[in-house]
Design a protein around this motif. Sequence first.
Motif, short mmCIF file in Angstrom:
data_model
loop_
_atom_site.label_atom_id
_atom_site.label_comp_id
_atom_site.label_asym_id
_atom_site.label_seq_id
_atom_site.Cartn_x
_atom_site.Cartn_y
_atom_site.Cartn_z
N ILE A 146 0.81 -1.22 0.00
CA ILE A 146 0.00 0.00 0.00
C ILE A 146 0.84 1.27 0.00
O ILE A 146 0.31 2.36 -0.04
CB ILE A 146 -0.97 0.03 1.18
N GLY A 147 2.12 1.14 0.03
CA GLY A 147 2.98 2.30 -0.06
C GLY A 147 3.37 2.91 1.27
O GLY A 147 4.10 3.90 1.30
N PRO A 199 -5.41 6.98 -0.04
CA PRO A 199 -5.96 5.63 -0.20
C PRO A 199 -5.14 4.60 0.57
O PRO A 199 -3.93 4.70 0.63
CB PRO A 199 -5.86 5.38 -1.70
N TYR A 242 -5.68 1.14 0.12
CA TYR A 242 -5.83 -0.18 -0.48
C TYR A 242 -4.53 -0.58 -1.18
O TYR A 242 -3.72 0.28 -1.52
CB TYR A 242 -7.01 -0.21 -1.46
N GLN A 280 -1.74 0.78 -4.99
CA GLN A 280 -2.21 2.11 -5.37
C GLN A 280 -1.50 2.54 -6.64
O GLN A 280 -0.32 2.29 -6.84
CB GLN A 280 -1.88 3.11 -4.28
N GLY A 281 -2.24 3.20 -7.50
CA GLY A 281 -1.66 3.70 -8.74
C GLY A 281 -1.74 2.72 -9.90
O GLY A 281 -1.39 3.06 -11.01
N SER A 282 -2.21 1.51 -9.61
CA SER A 282 -2.32 0.54 -10.70
C SER A 282 -3.78 0.20 -10.98
O SER A 282 -4.08 -0.85 -11.51
CB SER A 282 -1.53 -0.72 -10.36
N GLU A 283 -4.67 1.14 -10.67
CA GLU A 283 -6.10 0.90 -10.86
C GLU A 283 -6.46 0.72 -12.33
O GLU A 283 -7.26 -0.15 -12.68
CB GLU A 283 -6.93 2.05 -10.27
#
Length: 71
Positions: A4-5, A18, A20, A23-26
């Motif tokens: 999740i970073g 966010p 979840y 992130q960033g690969s939605e």
Amino acid sequence: MSTIGYESWAVDLADVGPVYPFQGSEVLMVILGVAFWIGWHRIQFVREGKHLEEAKHMGDEEKIHKILEKY
């Protein structure tokens, strides 16, 4: 390893965006999901078509026609 970073949860959650994973690969996930969905439907369509085609030729066709003519 964090997906999740964030390396530490000892932060003010009001400052956290966010939470979840990945992130960033939605957009990539949506593309993969749609491709899987379309591929799955294509595989199902081909398999069901093959199954129905095999079912058409099962049994004695003359006997089936005689039985169906009664109705």
